[in-house]
Design an enzyme around this catalytic site. Structure first.
Site, PDB file in Angstrom:
ATOM      1  N   CYS A   1     125.247 109.530  -1.435  1.00 31.31           N
ATOM      2  CA  CYS A   1     125.934 108.981  -2.610  1.00 31.31           C
ATOM      3  C   CYS A   1     125.108 107.850  -3.245  1.00 31.31           C
ATOM      4  O   CYS A   1     124.931 106.792  -2.642  1.00 31.31           O
ATOM      5  CB  CYS A   1     127.313 108.478  -2.167  1.00 31.31           C
ATOM      6  SG  CYS A   1     128.174 107.459  -3.359  1.00 31.31           S
TER       7      CYS A   1
ATOM      8  N   CYS B   1     126.976 104.533  -3.781  1.00 28.98           N
ATOM      9  CA  CYS B   1     127.200 103.892  -2.474  1.00 28.98           C
ATOM     10  C   CYS B   1     125.969 103.075  -2.079  1.00 28.98           C
ATOM     11  O   CYS B   1     126.084 101.949  -1.590  1.00 28.98           O
ATOM     12  CB  CYS B   1     127.482 104.934  -1.394  1.00 28.98           C
ATOM     13  SG  CYS B   1     128.944 105.944  -1.700  1.00 28.98           S
TER      14      CYS B   1
END
Length: 135
Positions: free
Chosen positions: A61, A64
């Site tokens: 991600c 993230c």
């Protein structure tokens, strides 16, 4: 043998991996890698009034990875709270239990109850909620 050859061909990779591991060890963020570890942590926190900030993320991600330094900085700044990182692919059962549908998702828990949730890499909102619930 493969890692030996890899180190010969790309000596910087071993140094980078060692630096990343050392950085993770020095972090105030606790990475949870097993259901048993999560259960122990949850049992210890659910009956306290200490703020628990859970970062549900994934290694693939992008957002993230972008907010990870902010999360680490918050953990260093707000030492009276506990900061935990859970990989949704590694602990999908825990992620489902907390109804995580997007990454990153930050869940703030106090006294065993969810008090706030931030979905997305929203640094200002995350900082504000942590500061609010620390008080």
């Amino acid at each position: 043998m493969g890692s030996f050859l890899s180190n010969l061909l790309n000596p910087g990779a071993a140094t980078a991996a060692a630096a990343a591991a050392a950085e993770e060890e020095g972090s105030a963020v606790v990475a949870v890698h097993s259901k048993e570890s999560w259960n122990e942590l949850w049992t210890a926190h659910k009956n306290t009034n200490k703020l628990l900030v859970i970062d549900f993320s994934a290694s693939w991600c992008g957002p993230c990875r972008l907010i990870a330094p902010t999360f680490k900085a918050l953990a260093a700044k707000f030492t009276e709270a506990s900061f935990v990182k859970i990989d949704v692919d590694e602990l999908s059962e825990v992620s489902q239990q907390w109804r995580v549908q997007a990454m990153p998702t930050f869940v703030l828990v106090k006294g065993g109850k969810e008090v706030a949730r931030i979905v997305g890499a929203k640094e200002a909102e995350l900082q504000g909620k942590v500061a609010q619930f620390i008080a």
